[in-house]
Design a protein around this motif. Structure first.
Motif, PDB file in Angstrom:
ATOM      1  N   ARG A 204       0.496  -1.481   0.029  1.00 58.48           N
ATOM      2  CA  ARG A 204      -0.173   0.493   0.148  1.00 58.48           C
ATOM      3  C   ARG A 204       0.740   1.143   0.028  1.00 58.48           C
ATOM      4  N   SER A 205       2.078   0.848  -0.398  1.00 56.58           N
ATOM      5  CA  SER A 205       3.191   2.200   0.277  1.00 56.58           C
ATOM      6  C   SER A 205       4.363   1.941  -0.472  1.00 56.58           C
ATOM      7  N   LEU A 206       4.482   2.884  -1.962  1.00 53.90           N
ATOM      8  CA  LEU A 206       5.986   2.662  -2.141  1.00 53.90           C
ATOM      9  C   LEU A 206       7.500   2.108  -1.673  1.00 53.90           C
ATOM     10  N   ASP A 244       1.350  -7.380  -7.284  1.00 52.00           N
ATOM     11  CA  ASP A 244      -0.057  -6.344  -7.545  1.00 52.00           C
ATOM     12  C   ASP A 244       0.441  -4.632  -6.786  1.00 52.00           C
ATOM     13  N   VAL A 245      -0.102  -3.845  -7.821  1.00 48.02           N
ATOM     14  CA  VAL A 245       0.609  -2.445  -8.119  1.00 48.02           C
ATOM     15  C   VAL A 245      -0.234  -1.539  -7.223  1.00 48.02           C
ATOM     16  N   THR A 246      -2.120  -1.668  -7.650  1.00 52.37           N
ATOM     17  CA  THR A 246      -2.988  -0.806  -7.868  1.00 52.37           C
ATOM     18  C   THR A 246      -2.934   0.031  -6.560  1.00 52.37           C
ATOM     19  N   GLN A 247      -3.020  -0.889  -5.451  1.00 51.00           N
ATOM     20  CA  GLN A 247      -2.825   0.001  -3.669  1.00 51.00           C
ATOM     21  C   GLN A 247      -2.137   0.398  -3.621  1.00 51.00           C
ATOM     22  N   VAL A 248      -1.115   0.891  -4.587  1.00 51.79           N
ATOM     23  CA  VAL A 248       0.269   1.373  -3.467  1.00 51.79           C
ATOM     24  C   VAL A 248      -0.112   3.160  -3.816  1.00 51.79           C
ATOM     25  N   ALA A 249      -0.487   3.892  -2.802  1.00 55.98           N
ATOM     26  CA  ALA A 249      -1.420   5.003  -2.666  1.00 55.98           C
ATOM     27  C   ALA A 249      -0.209   5.942  -3.485  1.00 55.98           C
ATOM     28  N   GLU A 250       1.087   6.356  -3.813  1.00 55.58           N
ATOM     29  CA  GLU A 250       1.556   6.823  -4.184  1.00 55.58           C
ATOM     30  C   GLU A 250       1.819   7.099  -5.571  1.00 55.58           C
ATOM     31  N   LEU A 251       1.601   6.053  -6.347  1.00 53.68           N
ATOM     32  CA  LEU A 251       1.431   4.824  -7.899  1.00 53.68           C
ATOM     33  C   LEU A 251      -0.306   5.453  -8.281  1.00 53.68           C
ATOM     34  N   LYS A 252      -1.086   6.201  -7.183  1.00 54.35           N
ATOM     35  CA  LYS A 252      -2.587   6.040  -7.163  1.00 54.35           C
ATOM     36  C   LYS A 252      -2.528   7.302  -7.790  1.00 54.35           C
ATOM     37  N   ARG A 253      -1.651   8.081  -7.806  1.00 56.58           N
ATOM     38  CA  ARG A 253      -2.244   9.990  -7.753  1.00 56.58           C
ATOM     39  C   ARG A 253      -1.363  10.313  -9.853  1.00 56.58           C
ATOM     40  N   VAL A 254      -1.895  10.816  -9.972  1.00 52.16           N
ATOM     41  CA  VAL A 254      -1.918  12.313 -10.604  1.00 52.16           C
ATOM     42  C   VAL A 254      -1.330  13.830 -10.182  1.00 52.16           C
ATOM     43  N   ALA A 266      -0.130   2.939 -11.524  1.00 54.36           N
ATOM     44  CA  ALA A 266      -1.270   2.891 -10.371  1.00 54.36           C
ATOM     45  C   ALA A 266      -2.575   3.784 -11.031  1.00 54.36           C
ATOM     46  N   VAL A 267      -2.528   4.416 -11.750  1.00 54.24           N
ATOM     47  CA  VAL A 267      -3.906   5.088 -12.070  1.00 54.24           C
ATOM     48  C   VAL A 267      -4.022   4.239 -13.166  1.00 54.24           C
ATOM     49  N   VAL A 355       9.914  -1.955 -10.792  1.00 53.66           N
ATOM     50  CA  VAL A 355       8.757  -1.116 -11.395  1.00 53.66           C
ATOM     51  C   VAL A 355       8.642  -0.055 -11.767  1.00 53.66           C
ATOM     52  N   VAL A 356       8.131   0.452 -13.473  1.00 47.66           N
ATOM     53  CA  VAL A 356       7.362   1.425 -13.649  1.00 47.66           C
ATOM     54  C   VAL A 356       6.623   1.720 -12.684  1.00 47.66           C
ATOM     55  N   GLY A 357       7.030   3.386 -12.159  1.00 50.20           N
ATOM     56  CA  GLY A 357       6.838   4.699 -10.909  1.00 50.20           C
ATOM     57  C   GLY A 357       6.122   5.162 -12.018  1.00 50.20           C
ATOM     58  N   TRP A 358       6.319   6.850 -12.925  1.00 43.38           N
ATOM     59  CA  TRP A 358       4.867   7.404 -13.047  1.00 43.38           C
ATOM     60  C   TRP A 358       5.866   7.114 -14.789  1.00 43.38           C
ATOM     61  N   ILE A 359       4.457   8.082 -15.228  1.00 45.29           N
ATOM     62  CA  ILE A 359       4.809   8.594 -16.694  1.00 45.29           C
ATOM     63  C   ILE A 359       4.777  10.015 -17.396  1.00 45.29           C
TER      64      ILE A 359
END
Length: 512
Positions: A204-206, A244-254, A266-267, A355-359
């Motif tokens: 749930r965290s990076l 599963d990366v979809t619950q990582v809070a930092e990666l669910k943000r734009v 994870a967006v 892992v892929v972090g951001w685009i």
């Protein structure tokens, strides 16, 4: 390996399931473990929508609803969420929900096999639009039902049902009660790495994600499972361990910055595309043609990028926009242009512990004094000094909606006094990877934008790529389409309108 217990809210109550293998799909759990057989299996690959269910998660003090495909969704991924199936909509006394009643009144069902999926997509539409006071237009209904296929009704009565829902007695979910239960449920979740032998890891965290990736480099990384799910349903793959990366809070943000927008891995595709379309509205129609809504609701932009399919639609556009990808590990991070991320067919430079972090997608260079022409619309004439950026993304496929591209071409051009000051061209379906058309760019950069220049760029594309023939198109067809799309781009920059299907708008049909 040890299997985590899956816990979620259904019908307002906690459901707890143990001993679920990491590759077991949500559809299998619903039909075989919970006897929820209203949810159907049609294609097993997220195309037909017969398996559609609705998930909800907390979002700024309320629930955010998403229609998704259960057939390719891993069951463990809904841990900590709320779930609705077609059995859950009617009231305790049997009164039908508006999504169901509208289908009955509009005669929207014939054989009935696809109907549960349509009803669930309608339910998602009801929660996200009707209950918020938004009108369901014909165009909105068509867009939000894009992931549901029917062989009997011809869709008109189903679209009628979508528009009729608002006229029926209002039905609301007890969102506050569900939110309280989800909060309690998630507060009780054990850390993903509490057991190093867990078969399904959902950090749930990076920092937790990077630590687990370093410790389990062979674990299968998943996000929305819109492709990995097919490995399970069509190739019968089994995974010893899933990350599963979809619950990582930092990666669910734009995240918005002065010169770029950073979209976390994870967006969802839906949210990522909305962020990009907010900056470049002319892309909205292209994004709507990316699969169907349930796939966009589940899949992630990071997953699409990491997958590296040569026919993935997002990568040619991102390449044309000059996007960079940020890779993360416990060793640090590195950033590179997206086109340099791919080394071969579904192969990337990603290390075993990364892992892929951001685009990161650059913003338009400077504000435009007025809206750019929409796809297929010419605006007020040829593009010249008044437009800092002209952008088009073209998708050629056998079906207009919910289909995979035979060719995808994205072109971003900035002119200054009629000279091509900057150019980015990304292509898909023409090579083993998504690619940047460097030769075609070189043929244009620094030169006047003329009909002859467009012809040179088309010729350069033809010599730069050597596509293959497959079930979607022949090599000759792909080569010809590339040249034709450059010509279309030229015509659109000169103000020609209504020269492609994207200019078509579904007319509103008044209900009786």
């Amino acid at each position: 390996m040890e299997s985590r217990t899956i816990r979620f809210i259904r019908r307002g109550e906690l459901v707890s399931l143990g001993n679920v293998p990491p590759e077991r799909t949500l559809l299998e759990v619903l039909r075989e473990d919970l006897s929820a057989t209203g949810t159907k299996e049609g294609c097993g690959e997220g195309d037909c929508g017969a398996c559609t269910v609705v998930l909800a998660e907390p979002d700024q003090g309320r629930l955010k609803y998403r229609a998704i495909n259960a057939c390719i969704r891993l069951a463990h991924s809904i841990d900590g969420m709320a779930l609705w199936t077609v059995e859950d909509l009617a009231g305790p006394d049997g009164t039908l929900h508006p999504a169901q009643e509208a289908m009955v009144q509009a005669h929207g069902s014939q054989c009935g096999f696809c109907t549960p999926g349509f009803v669930m997509s309608l339910f998602g539409m009801y929660q996200n639009h009707v209950l918020r006071g938004e009108a369901v237009t014909r165009e909105l209904a068509q867009e939000e039902l894009s992931g549901n296929l029917c062989r009997c009704t011809g869709y008109r009565p189903i679209l009628d049902a979508a528009q009729a829902m608002a006229s029926l007695p209002r039905v609301e979910q007890d969102e506050q009660a569900i939110l309280r239960k989800l909060e309690q449920l998630n507060a009780q979740r054990a850390p993903a790495g509490a057991s190093g032998a867990a078969s399904y890891l959902a950090p749930r965290s990076l920092p937790e994600l990077l630590r687990l990736r370093a410790a389990h480099p062979k674990a299968q990384i998943v996000a929305g499972c819109t492709d990995v799910g097919l490995w399970v349903t069509k190739m019968h793959r089994q995974f010893e361990q899933v990350l599963d990366v979809t619950q990582v809070a930092e990666l669910k943000r734009v995240e918005e910055y002065e010169h770029h927008v950073a979209i976390g891995a994870a967006v969802t595709l839906t949210a990522g595309f909305e962020a990009l379309a907010a900056q470049r509205p002319q892309l909205a129609t292209f994004f709507q043609r990316f699969a169907g809504l349930p796939v966009r609701n589940a899949g992630t932009l990071g997953g699409n990028v990491a997958n590296g399919s040569p026919i993935g639609d997002s990568m040619p556009l991102l390449i044309a926009l000059g996007a960079h990808v940020v890779l993360l590990s416990v060793r640090g991070h590195r950033e590179l242009p997206l086109e340099q991320f791919y080394t071969g067919y579904r192969q990337t430079v990603l290390a075993a512990d990364e892992v892929v972090g951001w685009i990161k997608v650059p913003r338009p260079v400077r504000p435009h004094p007025g809206p750019l022409p929409q796809a297929g619309e010419g605006g007020n004439g040829p593009v010249g000094m008044q437009a800092t950026e002209f952008l088009r993304a073209y998708k050629i496929s056998k079906r207009y909606d919910d289909d995979i591209s035979a060719v995808c071409l994205a072109i971003r051009m900035r002119l200054a006094d009629g000279i091509v000051e900057e150019i980015g061209i990304g292509a898909g379906g023409v090579a083993a990877t998504p690619v940047r058309a460097l030769q075609a760019e070189a043929a244009l950069r620094g030169r006047p934008w003329t009909a002859e220049a467009a012809q040179r760029a088309a010729a350069a594309l033809g010599s730069e790529f050597h596509p293959i023939s497959d079930m979607r198109a022949s090599a000759a067809y792909r080569a010809q389409v590339l040249a034709n799309l450059v010509q279309r781009f030229w015509l659109e920059t000169q103000g020609h309108a209504n020269i492609n299907l994207e200019s078509f708008r579904l007319e509103e049909v008044a209900l009786p």
